[in-house]
Scaffold this motif. Structure first.
Motif, PDB file in Angstrom:
ATOM      1  N   GLU A  75       0.807  -1.216   0.000  1.00 15.60           N
ATOM      2  CA  GLU A  75       0.000   0.000   0.000  1.00 15.60           C
ATOM      3  C   GLU A  75       0.844   1.272   0.000  1.00 15.60           C
ATOM      4  O   GLU A  75       0.312   2.370  -0.200  1.00 15.60           O
ATOM      5  N   VAL A  76       2.137   1.157   0.226  1.00 15.04           N
ATOM      6  CA  VAL A  76       2.976   2.342   0.407  1.00 15.04           C
ATOM      7  C   VAL A  76       3.000   3.227  -0.835  1.00 15.04           C
ATOM      8  O   VAL A  76       2.893   4.454  -0.744  1.00 15.04           O
ATOM      9  N   ASP A  77       3.129   2.624  -2.000  1.00 16.48           N
ATOM     10  CA  ASP A  77       3.181   3.416  -3.232  1.00 16.48           C
ATOM     11  C   ASP A  77       1.919   4.248  -3.408  1.00 16.48           C
ATOM     12  O   ASP A  77       1.976   5.401  -3.859  1.00 16.48           O
ATOM     13  N   ASP A  78       0.777   3.694  -3.062  1.00 14.70           N
ATOM     14  CA  ASP A  78      -0.476   4.436  -3.178  1.00 14.70           C
ATOM     15  C   ASP A  78      -0.514   5.602  -2.197  1.00 14.70           C
ATOM     16  O   ASP A  78      -1.000   6.685  -2.524  1.00 14.70           O
ATOM     17  N   VAL A  79      -0.007   5.387  -0.988  1.00 14.23           N
ATOM     18  CA  VAL A  79       0.007   6.438   0.026  1.00 14.23           C
ATOM     19  C   VAL A  79       0.856   7.625  -0.430  1.00 14.23           C
ATOM     20  O   VAL A  79       0.528   8.788  -0.181  1.00 14.23           O
ATOM     21  N   LEU A  80       1.952   7.339  -1.140  1.00 17.90           N
ATOM     22  CA  LEU A  80       2.895   8.381  -1.565  1.00 17.90           C
ATOM     23  C   LEU A  80       2.717   8.788  -3.027  1.00 17.90           C
ATOM     24  O   LEU A  80       3.556   9.508  -3.572  1.00 17.90           O
ATOM     25  N   ALA A  81       1.617   8.381  -3.626  1.00 23.32           N
ATOM     26  CA  ALA A  81       1.437   8.556  -5.073  1.00 23.32           C
ATOM     27  C   ALA A  81       1.403  10.009  -5.507  1.00 23.32           C
ATOM     28  O   ALA A  81       1.735  10.324  -6.655  1.00 23.32           O
ATOM     29  N   LYS A  82       1.007  10.929  -4.635  1.00 26.02           N
ATOM     30  CA  LYS A  82       0.858  12.329  -5.030  1.00 26.02           C
ATOM     31  C   LYS A  82       2.182  13.097  -5.022  1.00 26.02           C
ATOM     32  O   LYS A  82       2.232  14.260  -5.431  1.00 26.02           O
ATOM     33  N   LEU A  83       3.248  12.471  -4.547  1.00 28.40           N
ATOM     34  CA  LEU A  83       4.541  13.154  -4.496  1.00 28.40           C
ATOM     35  C   LEU A  83       5.147  13.311  -5.885  1.00 28.40           C
ATOM     36  O   LEU A  83       5.011  12.443  -6.740  1.00 28.40           O
ATOM     37  N   GLY A  84       5.847  14.433  -6.070  1.00 32.78           N
ATOM     38  CA  GLY A  84       6.544  14.683  -7.319  1.00 32.78           C
ATOM     39  C   GLY A  84       7.818  13.871  -7.412  1.00 32.78           C
ATOM     40  O   GLY A  84       8.162  13.102  -6.508  1.00 32.78           O
ATOM     41  N   PRO A  85       8.571  14.034  -8.491  1.00 30.74           N
ATOM     42  CA  PRO A  85       9.810  13.264  -8.687  1.00 30.74           C
ATOM     43  C   PRO A  85      10.888  13.632  -7.679  1.00 30.74           C
ATOM     44  O   PRO A  85      10.877  14.723  -7.103  1.00 30.74           O
ATOM     45  N   GLU A  86      11.810  12.698  -7.471  1.00 34.71           N
ATOM     46  CA  GLU A  86      12.949  12.924  -6.593  1.00 34.71           C
ATOM     47  C   GLU A  86      13.981  13.805  -7.305  1.00 34.71           C
ATOM     48  O   GLU A  86      14.486  13.431  -8.378  1.00 34.71           O
ATOM     49  N   PRO A  87      14.325  14.969  -6.755  1.00 42.98           N
ATOM     50  CA  PRO A  87      15.245  15.873  -7.448  1.00 42.98           C
ATOM     51  C   PRO A  87      16.666  15.345  -7.595  1.00 42.98           C
ATOM     52  O   PRO A  87      17.402  15.799  -8.457  1.00 42.98           O
ATOM     53  N   MET A  88      17.062  14.368  -6.762  1.00 47.04           N
ATOM     54  CA  MET A  88      18.407  13.824  -6.851  1.00 47.04           C
ATOM     55  C   MET A  88      18.474  12.503  -7.603  1.00 47.04           C
ATOM     56  O   MET A  88      19.526  11.880  -7.688  1.00 47.04           O
ATOM     57  N   SER A  89      17.354  12.070  -8.147  1.00 44.65           N
ATOM     58  CA  SER A  89      17.346  10.816  -8.904  1.00 44.65           C
ATOM     59  C   SER A  89      18.233  10.940 -10.144  1.00 44.65           C
ATOM     60  O   SER A  89      18.171  11.948 -10.860  1.00 44.65           O
TER      61      SER A  89
END
Length: 269
Positions: free
Chosen positions: A121-135
């Motif tokens: 369920e974790v991905d769904d909980v964090l789904a609204k976050l934008g991209p990681e700037p250090m990726s």
């Protein structure tokens, strides 16, 4: 509030201390800090082994065997301390995870939380976050695309977690200073060269902050000489009235769009 560098610093320091170890005891003194009944939280977490610690934006994820994960967001005022009962600071602890002789103390979780979820369920909980700037996969073109379709002032967009994840008040100001651009600049007024400077400044500022342990003032454990090391390296954040390290003009605080912001009127345009 802890931002990406602070949480990444915690992740790096806690991984060798916790991963592979069993949680022998769980204490919850503030039920609002967890998302299930305190007794159920203790029952479901105690006895689990920490299999990994990852970070997403300003969150830490403590992965447990049995396909469970603890999702931490410290919010304003939250900090972590690793050590024994005798070593921990005289601060109120809302949750404690004991792993053998030492414990991870969650301090100041008045606004923050430690929630338990099935890993699926974790991905769904964090789904609204934008991209990681250090990726490594987040390039300059991606940065321009993410911010360029927005309107308004630069700083509020930099700290919008749905646009980019992990940047807050401190590092947005430091990024703008490094790029030589005022935080209250309208996005539509940025030139092509400005976008390139902002992207490079974002990557270099966050990398420097991670390398120097972020700006948190409480050491993570006894003898920790890394955590908080970036505080002395901040060029503008919380430096109102001090001379600019680049041009000597006095750092100013300017409030706009419901945000406080620190910048140099002499060398930021």
């Amino acid at each position: 509030m802890p931002e990406l560098p602070e949480m990444e610093n915690y992740r790096r320091l806690l991984t060798p201390r916790m991963v592979g170890k069993r949680i022998t005891r769980v204490t919850v003194t503030r039920e609002k800090s967890v998302n299930v009944d305190a007794a159920a939280f203790v029952d479901r977490v105690a006895g689990r082994t920490v299999t990994d610690i990852t970070r997403r934006a300003k969150h830490l994820l403590f992965h447990l065997d049995g396909d469970q994960a603890l999702l931490l967001h410290l919010m304003l005022g939250g900090v972590l301390f690793w050590g024994t009962e005798q070593e921990k600071p005289e601060r109120t602890v809302q949750v404690e995870l004991q792993l053998g002789e030492a414990s991870l103390h969650f301090i100041g979780l008045r606004l923050g939380y430690l929630h338990l979820y099935p890993t699926a369920e974790v991905d769904d909980v964090l789904a609204k976050l934008g991209p990681e700037p250090m990726s490594p996969s987040f390039g300059e073109a991606d940065f321009r695309l993410a911010l360029g379709r927005r309107r308004g002032y630069l700083k509020p967009v930099l700290v919008d977690q749905g646009v980019l994840s992990g940047i807050g008040n401190c590092y947005s100001d430091e990024i703008c200073f490094d790029a030589g651009i005022l935080p209250q600049t309208k996005l539509e007024n940025l030139q092509e060269a400005d976008w390139s400077r902002l992207y490079r400044s974002m990557r270099s500022t966050l990398a420097e902050a991670i390398a120097h342990g972020g700006y948190m003032d409480l050491p993570l454990f006894k003898g920790d000489a890394l955590t908080g090391g970036f505080d002395a390296r901040c060029r503008v954040y919380d430096r109102e009235g001090e001379p600019c390290v680049r041009c000597g003009a006095l750092i100013q605080r300017v409030d706009f769009a419901s945000k406080k912001s620190y910048s140099c009127p002499g060398c930021q345009r």
